[in-house]
Write a protein that holds these residues in place. Structure first.
Motif, PDB file in Angstrom:
ATOM      1  N   LYS A 121       0.812  -1.215   0.000  1.00  0.00           N
ATOM      2  CA  LYS A 121       0.000   0.000   0.000  1.00  0.00           C
ATOM      3  C   LYS A 121       0.850   1.271   0.000  1.00  0.00           C
ATOM      4  N   GLY A 122       2.162   1.097  -0.072  1.00  0.00           N
ATOM      5  CA  GLY A 122       3.033   2.254  -0.158  1.00  0.00           C
ATOM      6  C   GLY A 122       3.488   2.813   1.172  1.00  0.00           C
ATOM      7  N   ARG A 123       3.186   2.130   2.253  1.00  0.00           N
ATOM      8  CA  ARG A 123       3.607   2.593   3.576  1.00  0.00           C
ATOM      9  C   ARG A 123       5.043   2.179   3.856  1.00  0.00           C
ATOM     10  N   ILE A 124       5.730   2.987   4.644  1.00  0.00           N
ATOM     11  CA  ILE A 124       7.051   2.599   5.122  1.00  0.00           C
ATOM     12  C   ILE A 124       6.866   1.857   6.437  1.00  0.00           C
ATOM     13  N   VAL A 125       7.446   0.689   6.520  1.00  0.00           N
ATOM     14  CA  VAL A 125       7.305  -0.145   7.709  1.00  0.00           C
ATOM     15  C   VAL A 125       8.615  -0.118   8.493  1.00  0.00           C
ATOM     16  N   ILE A 126       8.507   0.142   9.781  1.00  0.00           N
ATOM     17  CA  ILE A 126       9.675   0.176  10.657  1.00  0.00           C
ATOM     18  C   ILE A 126       9.589  -1.013  11.604  1.00  0.00           C
ATOM     19  N   PHE A 127      10.596  -1.870  11.560  1.00  0.00           N
ATOM     20  CA  PHE A 127      10.649  -3.034  12.430  1.00  0.00           C
ATOM     21  C   PHE A 127      11.514  -2.711  13.651  1.00  0.00           C
ATOM     22  N   ALA A 128      10.930  -2.821  14.823  1.00  0.00           N
ATOM     23  CA  ALA A 128      11.657  -2.524  16.051  1.00  0.00           C
ATOM     24  C   ALA A 128      11.560  -3.695  17.022  1.00  0.00           C
ATOM     25  N   ALA A 129      12.319  -3.601  18.103  1.00  0.00           N
ATOM     26  CA  ALA A 129      12.402  -4.644  19.137  1.00  0.00           C
ATOM     27  C   ALA A 129      13.091  -5.904  18.630  1.00  0.00           C
ATOM     28  N   GLY A 130      13.934  -5.752  17.623  1.00  0.00           N
ATOM     29  CA  GLY A 130      14.729  -6.878  17.140  1.00  0.00           C
ATOM     30  C   GLY A 130      13.876  -8.051  16.731  1.00  0.00           C
ATOM     31  N   THR A 131      14.323  -9.248  17.077  1.00  0.00           N
ATOM     32  CA  THR A 131      13.540 -10.454  16.825  1.00  0.00           C
ATOM     33  C   THR A 131      12.595 -10.752  17.984  1.00  0.00           C
ATOM     34  N   GLY A 132      12.726  -9.976  19.068  1.00  0.00           N
ATOM     35  CA  GLY A 132      11.953 -10.250  20.264  1.00  0.00           C
ATOM     36  C   GLY A 132      12.623 -11.260  21.175  1.00  0.00           C
ATOM     37  N   LEU A 133      13.789 -11.740  20.779  1.00  0.00           N
ATOM     38  CA  LEU A 133      14.512 -12.763  21.529  1.00  0.00           C
ATOM     39  C   LEU A 133      15.919 -12.286  21.854  1.00  0.00           C
ATOM     40  N   PRO A 134      16.448 -12.641  23.020  1.00  0.00           N
ATOM     41  CA  PRO A 134      17.831 -12.282  23.345  1.00  0.00           C
ATOM     42  C   PRO A 134      18.821 -13.070  22.501  1.00  0.00           C
ATOM     43  N   TYR A 135      20.049 -12.611  22.472  1.00  0.00           N
ATOM     44  CA  TYR A 135      21.170 -13.261  21.787  1.00  0.00           C
ATOM     45  C   TYR A 135      21.118 -13.100  20.263  1.00  0.00           C
ATOM     46  N   PHE A 136      20.157 -12.334  19.757  1.00  0.00           N
ATOM     47  CA  PHE A 136      20.101 -12.072  18.324  1.00  0.00           C
ATOM     48  C   PHE A 136      20.252 -10.574  18.088  1.00  0.00           C
ATOM     49  N   SER A 137      21.119 -10.205  17.164  1.00  0.00           N
ATOM     50  CA  SER A 137      21.382  -8.801  16.885  1.00  0.00           C
ATOM     51  C   SER A 137      20.344  -8.222  15.925  1.00  0.00           C
ATOM     52  N   THR A 138      20.367  -6.904  15.770  1.00  0.00           N
ATOM     53  CA  THR A 138      19.481  -6.290  14.774  1.00  0.00           C
ATOM     54  C   THR A 138      19.982  -6.564  13.358  1.00  0.00           C
ATOM     55  N   ASP A 139      21.245  -6.944  13.193  1.00  0.00           N
ATOM     56  CA  ASP A 139      21.709  -7.434  11.885  1.00  0.00           C
ATOM     57  C   ASP A 139      20.940  -8.690  11.506  1.00  0.00           C
ATOM     58  N   THR A 140      20.800  -9.593  12.462  1.00  0.00           N
ATOM     59  CA  THR A 140      20.037 -10.813  12.221  1.00  0.00           C
ATOM     60  C   THR A 140      18.574 -10.486  11.969  1.00  0.00           C
ATOM     61  N   THR A 141      18.050  -9.503  12.697  1.00  0.00           N
ATOM     62  CA  THR A 141      16.677  -9.066  12.465  1.00  0.00           C
ATOM     63  C   THR A 141      16.494  -8.597  11.035  1.00  0.00           C
ATOM     64  N   ALA A 142      17.427  -7.783  10.544  1.00  0.00           N
ATOM     65  CA  ALA A 142      17.340  -7.276   9.175  1.00  0.00           C
ATOM     66  C   ALA A 142      17.339  -8.426   8.169  1.00  0.00           C
ATOM     67  N   SER A 143      18.198  -9.407   8.387  1.00  0.00           N
ATOM     68  CA  SER A 143      18.278 -10.552   7.487  1.00  0.00           C
ATOM     69  C   SER A 143      16.981 -11.354   7.516  1.00  0.00           C
ATOM     70  N   LEU A 144      16.486 -11.598   8.721  1.00  0.00           N
ATOM     71  CA  LEU A 144      15.261 -12.383   8.877  1.00  0.00           C
ATOM     72  C   LEU A 144      14.055 -11.678   8.269  1.00  0.00           C
ATOM     73  N   ARG A 145      13.891 -10.405   8.576  1.00  0.00           N
ATOM     74  CA  ARG A 145      12.736  -9.667   8.049  1.00  0.00           C
ATOM     75  C   ARG A 145      12.806  -9.539   6.526  1.00  0.00           C
ATOM     76  N   ALA A 146      14.014  -9.325   5.994  1.00  0.00           N
ATOM     77  CA  ALA A 146      14.167  -9.217   4.548  1.00  0.00           C
ATOM     78  C   ALA A 146      13.681 -10.489   3.861  1.00  0.00           C
ATOM     79  N   LEU A 147      14.014 -11.632   4.432  1.00  0.00           N
ATOM     80  CA  LEU A 147      13.571 -12.902   3.859  1.00  0.00           C
ATOM     81  C   LEU A 147      12.070 -13.088   4.028  1.00  0.00           C
ATOM     82  N   GLU A 148      11.552 -12.705   5.169  1.00  0.00           N
ATOM     83  CA  GLU A 148      10.127 -12.905   5.444  1.00  0.00           C
ATOM     84  C   GLU A 148       9.236 -12.065   4.531  1.00  0.00           C
ATOM     85  N   ILE A 149       9.669 -10.848   4.228  1.00  0.00           N
ATOM     86  CA  ILE A 149       8.822  -9.964   3.414  1.00  0.00           C
ATOM     87  C   ILE A 149       9.185 -10.033   1.932  1.00  0.00           C
ATOM     88  N   ASN A 150      10.062 -10.958   1.579  1.00  0.00           N
ATOM     89  CA  ASN A 150      10.489 -11.134   0.183  1.00  0.00           C
ATOM     90  C   ASN A 150      11.136  -9.874  -0.389  1.00  0.00           C
TER      91      ASN A 150
END
Length: 240
Positions: A121-150
């Motif tokens: 719909k043209g909105r900018i989506v901001i992902f915060a709070a990492g993966t929600g799990l400890p021991y995972f960086s926001t680098d990992t969050t970026a990789s995971l979210r990128a794959l999830e949203i294609n």
């Protein structure tokens, strides 16, 4: 970037603080958001993952449990997400802040299908709070979210460097910049552009990354315009 329609932009918390090192630098955030708007106006679908290093890093908590320290860091990313969201909306952009930790009074819970719909719909989506799990960086969050949203690519905005070098260019005058790299080489050479978990996740799923300097936020628009900047990381080409 003719074939790039949707990206995840990874912003470190330090990028929002600039030289202050802590908190927010308003002028810097305004400039970053202005260029995000320019990129969006050119038709790019943008999701943003924000770090929290301008407030807290999980490994900084030497006197508390690592899991607790990481949770504090995740909350720091929510503050950054709110700050970026506010500026983008004042510029007339429609945004959604989504968090991996449920806090519905502040933001939407992260739901993959809903995130994809927002982007469509043209909105900018901001992902915060990492993966929600400890021991995972926001680098990992970026990789995971990128794959999830294609997403087609991760744009890795780096503070203090304009790409990936064989060693720290701020400390060594003879540091050599890479134009192209494979994920295997990043792991073999121990280039600390991302943590190993994030790098391996991208490598296993062939998610391209473009590492570029966010100190000049106009680089984001240059990328959209197809100009060659930074360092491209993929697994399906040979590096000279």
């Amino acid at each position: 970037m003719r074939d790039i329609k949707r990206v995840v932009l990874k912003l470190s918390g330090e990028a929002l603080a600039k030289d202050k090192g802590f908190g927010f630098d308003d002028d810097t955030i305004d400039l970053i958001c202005e260029n995000i708007k320019k990129a969006r106006d050119k038709g790019l679908e943008i999701a943003i993952v924000v770090g929290g290093g301008n407030f807290w890093r999980g490994r900084s908590g030497q006197h508390i449990e690592r899991a607790t320290s990481d949770t504090i860091g995740m909350l720091g990313t929510v503050m950054n997400g709110l700050r970026v969201q506010d500026t983008l909306e004042k510029m007339g952009l429609e945004t959604r802040l989504m968090t991996a930790i449920n806090m519905q009074e502040v933001a939407e819970p992260y739901i993959r299908r809903r995130a994809v719909r927002h982007l469509e719909k043209g909105r900018i989506v901001i992902f915060a709070a990492g993966t929600g799990l400890p021991y995972f960086s926001t680098d990992t969050t970026a990789s995971l979210r990128a794959l999830e949203i294609n997403a087609d690519m991760i744009l890795l905005g780096k503070k203090g460097t304009d790409g990936i070098y064989d060693k720290d260019p701020n400390q060594f005058d003879d540091a050599v910049k890479y134009e192209k790299l494979t994920y295997s080489e990043i792991l073999q050479k121990r280039l600390k552009i991302m943590d190993s978990t994030a790098t391996s996740l991208c490598m296993d799923n062939d998610m391209p990354i473009l590492a570029f300097g966010i100190d000049n936020p106009e680089n984001l628009v240059k990328i959209v315009e197809g100009k060659e900047i930074g360092t491209i990381v993929k697994e399906n080409f040979d590096v000279r």
